[in-house]
Write a protein that holds these residues in place. Structure first.
Motif, PDB file in Angstrom:
ATOM      1  N   THR A 198      -1.024   7.250  60.340  1.00  0.00           N
ATOM      2  CA  THR A 198      -0.789   6.068  59.996  1.00  0.00           C
ATOM      3  C   THR A 198      -1.608   5.277  59.417  1.00  0.00           C
ATOM      4  O   THR A 198      -2.905   5.597  59.505  1.00  0.00           O
TER       5      THR A 198
ATOM      6  N   LYS B  32       0.897  13.169  63.224  1.00  0.00           N
ATOM      7  CA  LYS B  32       1.213  11.670  62.959  1.00  0.00           C
ATOM      8  C   LYS B  32       0.082  11.163  61.886  1.00  0.00           C
ATOM      9  O   LYS B  32      -0.809  11.160  62.216  1.00  0.00           O
TER      10      LYS B  32
ATOM     11  N   VAL C  35      -5.163  10.164  61.442  1.00  0.00           N
ATOM     12  CA  VAL C  35      -4.014  11.187  61.326  1.00  0.00           C
ATOM     13  C   VAL C  35      -4.523  12.048  62.645  1.00  0.00           C
ATOM     14  O   VAL C  35      -5.607  12.096  63.401  1.00  0.00           O
ATOM     15  N   GLU C  36      -3.366  12.511  63.469  1.00  0.00           N
ATOM     16  CA  GLU C  36      -3.430  12.936  64.653  1.00  0.00           C
ATOM     17  C   GLU C  36      -2.479  13.905  64.813  1.00  0.00           C
ATOM     18  O   GLU C  36      -1.272  13.916  64.343  1.00  0.00           O
TER      19      GLU C  36
ATOM     20  N   THR D 146      -0.154  15.057  67.730  1.00  0.00           N
ATOM     21  CA  THR D 146       0.311  14.327  69.010  1.00  0.00           C
ATOM     22  C   THR D 146       0.905  15.405  70.000  1.00  0.00           C
ATOM     23  O   THR D 146       1.172  14.918  71.335  1.00  0.00           O
TER      24      THR D 146
ATOM     25  N   VAL E  20       4.005   4.748  59.010  1.00  0.00           N
ATOM     26  CA  VAL E  20       3.942   5.968  59.882  1.00  0.00           C
ATOM     27  C   VAL E  20       4.750   7.029  59.030  1.00  0.00           C
ATOM     28  O   VAL E  20       5.899   6.618  59.009  1.00  0.00           O
ATOM     29  N   ASN E  21       3.917   8.041  59.296  1.00  0.00           N
ATOM     30  CA  ASN E  21       4.782   9.394  58.843  1.00  0.00           C
ATOM     31  C   ASN E  21       4.483  10.442  59.887  1.00  0.00           C
ATOM     32  O   ASN E  21       3.605  10.541  60.384  1.00  0.00           O
ATOM     33  N   GLU E  22       5.427  11.126  60.402  1.00  0.00           N
ATOM     34  CA  GLU E  22       5.449  12.313  61.387  1.00  0.00           C
ATOM     35  C   GLU E  22       6.111  13.632  60.783  1.00  0.00           C
ATOM     36  O   GLU E  22       6.964  13.452  59.941  1.00  0.00           O
ATOM     37  N   HIS E  23       5.232  14.492  61.115  1.00  0.00           N
ATOM     38  CA  HIS E  23       5.725  15.884  60.500  1.00  0.00           C
ATOM     39  C   HIS E  23       5.691  16.866  61.869  1.00  0.00           C
ATOM     40  O   HIS E  23       4.820  16.836  62.571  1.00  0.00           O
ATOM     41  N   THR E  24       6.647  17.904  61.963  1.00  0.00           N
ATOM     42  CA  THR E  24       6.958  18.665  63.047  1.00  0.00           C
ATOM     43  C   THR E  24       6.952  20.257  62.335  1.00  0.00           C
ATOM     44  O   THR E  24       7.412  20.284  61.135  1.00  0.00           O
TER      45      THR E  24
ATOM     46  N   LYS F 257       3.389  18.747  66.635  1.00  0.00           N
ATOM     47  CA  LYS F 257       3.898  17.291  66.116  1.00  0.00           C
ATOM     48  C   LYS F 257       2.503  16.629  65.496  1.00  0.00           C
ATOM     49  O   LYS F 257       1.486  16.701  66.237  1.00  0.00           O
TER      50      LYS F 257
END
Length: 170
Positions: free
Chosen positions: A157, A155, A117-118, A120, A163-167, A153
């Motif tokens: 993986t 991410k 998890v990071e 970005t 992959v799932n991204e959240h803002t 943001k």
């Protein structure tokens, strides 16, 4: 899914006609005759690229002229890997100038796969730490010069590249 179609049938509630199933295909002929004590093999192909994430379930329906078993349903299921999720992650956070706010966001993987998890993208006045439990801790230290709208943001993986991204709007 019916044995009378080589590519399968899916019926949804309240649907008047069928649509072809993309994730399951019947590869062997769908008709034929067997004598008593004979057997036959039906081959199916499960195509993950056409499936949705999570569980897909269907029945392979075999119709016969046997008196005691005129219809046999064989359950078929396919599980497609799901990406890690940001648990109860906010979609927006309000920062108060000259105060430090902290937000911790748990991240989990339904199948218990290893994942990374990071963060970005973030403004310079936010620091982020990924904890041992894979949660993300955000420290928001906005000052008077940081008025405006920003985005954070993140991410996640998993080991199978889901992959799932959240803002988060700030």
């Amino acid at each position: 899914i019916g044995a009378d179609s080589a590519s399968g049938i899916i019926m949804y509630a309240a649907e008047r006609s069928f649509t072809e199933s993309g994730w399951m295909k019947i590869l062997t002929p769908d008709t034929g005759a067997l004598q008593i004590d004979e057997s036959a093999t039906t081959e199916i192909q499960l195509v993950g690229s056409f499936a949705e994430t999570g569980d897909q379930k269907a029945n392979l329906v075999i119709k016969t002229n046997a008196v005691n078993a005129s219809v046999v349903e064989v359950p078929v299921s396919l599980h497609m890997n799901e990406a890690p999720v940001f648990v109860n992650a906010p979609t927006s956070v309000i920062a108060i100038e000259n105060e430090v706010s902290e937000v911790t966001i748990p991240v989990m993987d339904k199948e218990n796969h290893n994942f990374t998890v990071e963060v970005t993208e973030k403004p310079d006045f936010i620091t982020s730490v990924t904890n041992e439990d894979k949660s993300i801790k955000l420290s928001i230290a906005a000052t008077y010069g940081h008025a405006g709208s920003y985005s954070i943001k993140m991410k996640a993986t998993d080991e199978h590249a889901a992959v799932n991204e959240h803002t988060i709007d700030l």
